[in-house]
Design an enzyme around this catalytic site. Structure first.
Site, PDB file in Angstrom:
ATOM      1  N   LYS A  34      33.901 110.490  50.201  1.00 19.82           N
ATOM      2  CA  LYS A  34      34.602 109.469  51.488  1.00 19.82           C
ATOM      3  C   LYS A  34      33.084 108.457  51.645  1.00 19.82           C
ATOM      4  O   LYS A  34      32.298 108.966  51.518  1.00 19.82           O
ATOM      5  CB  LYS A  34      35.146 109.892  53.282  1.00 19.82           C
ATOM      6  CG  LYS A  34      34.528 111.119  53.740  1.00 19.82           C
ATOM      7  CD  LYS A  34      35.035 111.775  54.910  1.00 19.82           C
ATOM      8  CE  LYS A  34      34.204 112.699  55.647  1.00 19.82           C
ATOM      9  NZ  LYS A  34      35.179 112.726  57.316  1.00 19.82           N
ATOM     10  N   TYR A 252       5.223  95.757  65.509  1.00 22.22           N
ATOM     11  CA  TYR A 252       5.392  95.764  66.156  1.00 22.22           C
ATOM     12  C   TYR A 252       5.485  96.004  68.041  1.00 22.22           C
ATOM     13  O   TYR A 252       5.754  97.431  67.852  1.00 22.22           O
ATOM     14  CB  TYR A 252       6.982  95.237  66.884  1.00 22.22           C
ATOM     15  CG  TYR A 252       7.891  94.223  65.540  1.00 22.22           C
ATOM     16  CD1 TYR A 252       7.598  92.872  65.838  1.00 22.22           C
ATOM     17  CD2 TYR A 252       8.331  94.850  64.700  1.00 22.22           C
ATOM     18  CE1 TYR A 252       7.736  91.786  65.123  1.00 22.22           C
ATOM     19  CE2 TYR A 252       8.880  93.395  63.408  1.00 22.22           C
ATOM     20  CZ  TYR A 252       9.046  92.472  63.465  1.00 22.22           C
ATOM     21  OH  TYR A 252       8.876  91.740  63.083  1.00 22.22           O
TER      22      TYR A 252
END
Length: 360
Positions: A34, A252
């Protein structure tokens, strides 16, 4: 020059982990594919395992159809079952096994059109997770109803563990005991063990196992010795080198300020590729043969590492974000999550499948 970021997928490690799971379990094992095989590529992983795996498991019908369209012929179990009667018809057309964990799904089988025959239904019970599954008090009733369905030719009983990755907890023992008591009078094969259940709970080893994360080499029992081999190596390269002076801020938010002169490598991978933005300063990476660390904040397309103590590394040096030298669980732990999530989030970078590099 193409961007050097990539996810290397070690096919031999995948096969070895599956063999280990099956040998340890002692019964048959469905390889869980999955979420695009936990980020590793479902079709490629299914093709690699098809000659040895007893079958596969996916979350929902579209994932099963993708495998069928790629030529995968082995059994495929749909773990969430079918959401509608139309999906049941389509699942049958693609020769899929279906989980049945709620009343609506059971009714759909009871009312299945006459062309629906020969379905292998996996009847799921809630033994303590309180998520999906029939209450154990309804075990006999649900099993009898399913056995009366003309659409169903075979039934397997299953449950799922909530805390199998906590070997010191008694919750899994209680779930096993509750499941066994409630289903004692039902004649059918059984499936209890997920990855952690298979590794840590011998009493959970029954007819079918459902190994997922362990196939990909991320141990679901963090901190324990592991014979599993990591399948994915997320890697990139240093593409530029900068120098910081004492007091210079990097990236940042001025998240990192140099206390002394530092040599910094820019690496071409970021959170858009699946590497978590929230890793703290000091999260380990490998550059060449040397262990170093993240400094500064991870950006969308790049991150920065400390090259001060590895003067021999620079532009063009390989960087391993996780893999054989930096376990994905270590990175996950640093950001308060699990390896499953990081692997599933790998995107944008190409997956390179290698069939002869496993060791151990």
């Amino acid at each position: 020059m193409s961007r050097p970021s990539r996810a290397l997928i070690d096919i031999q490690a995948l096969r070895r982990n599956y063999r280990l799971a099956r040998e340890l379990h002692g019964g048959r094992a469905l390889a869980v594919l999955k979420a695009n095989a936990y980020g590793h590529g479902a079709v490629a992983c299914a093709q690699a395992l098809e000659s040895t795996a007893d079958g596969f498991a996916v979350a929902f019908l579209d994932e099963a159809i993708q495998l069928r369209q790629a030529g995968i012929e082995g059994p495929i179990l749909i773990l969430e079952g079918c959401f509608t009667q139309a999906e049941l018809v389509e699942a049958h057309a693609h020769n899929c096994w279906v989980a049945v964990h709620q009343e609506e799904q059971l009714r759909a089988l009871e009312k299945a059109p006459s062309q629906i025959r020969g379905i292998h239904a996996w009847l799921k019970f809630d033994s303590g997770m309180r998520r999906a599954g029939f209450p154990l008090a309804l075990a006999d009733t649900a099993a009898q109803r399913l056995q009366r369905c003309e659409a169903v030719s075979r039934m397997t009983l299953m449950t799922h563990f909530a805390r199998a990755d906590e070997p010191d907890s008694q919750a899994t023992e209680r779930q096993i005991a509750a499941f066994d008591t409630a289903t004692a009078g039902i004649s059918a094969e059984r499936s209890l063990a997920n990855s952690a259940g298979l590794l840590a709970w011998p009493a959970a080893r029954r007819d079918w196992a459902r190994p997922g994360i362990l196939l990909y080499g991320a141990d679901p029992l963090p901190g324990s010795p592991s014979a599993l081999l990591p399948v994915m190596t997320l890697e990139s390269e240093v593409f530029a080198v900068r120098k910081l002076e004492a007091g210079d801020a990097l990236g940042y938010g001025a998240h990192y300020v140099a206390a002394a002169p530092r040599r910094v490598g820019l690496v071409a991978v970021g959170y858009a590729d699946g590497y978590p933005r929230t890793v703290p300063q000091g999260t380990p990476v490998m550059v060449g043969a040397h262990r170093t660390q993240i400094i500064g904040r991870v950006s969308m397309d790049m991150l920065t590492i400390d090259l001060t103590d590895v003067p021999g590394e620079g532009v063009g040096s390989k960087v391993e974000l996780w893999g054989k030298n930096v376990p994905v669980n270590d990175v996950a732990s640093a950001v308060g999550t699990i390896g499953y999530e990081l692997l599933c989030h790998v995107q944008r970078v190409p997956r390179i499948y290698q069939d002869a590099i496993a060791t151990g």
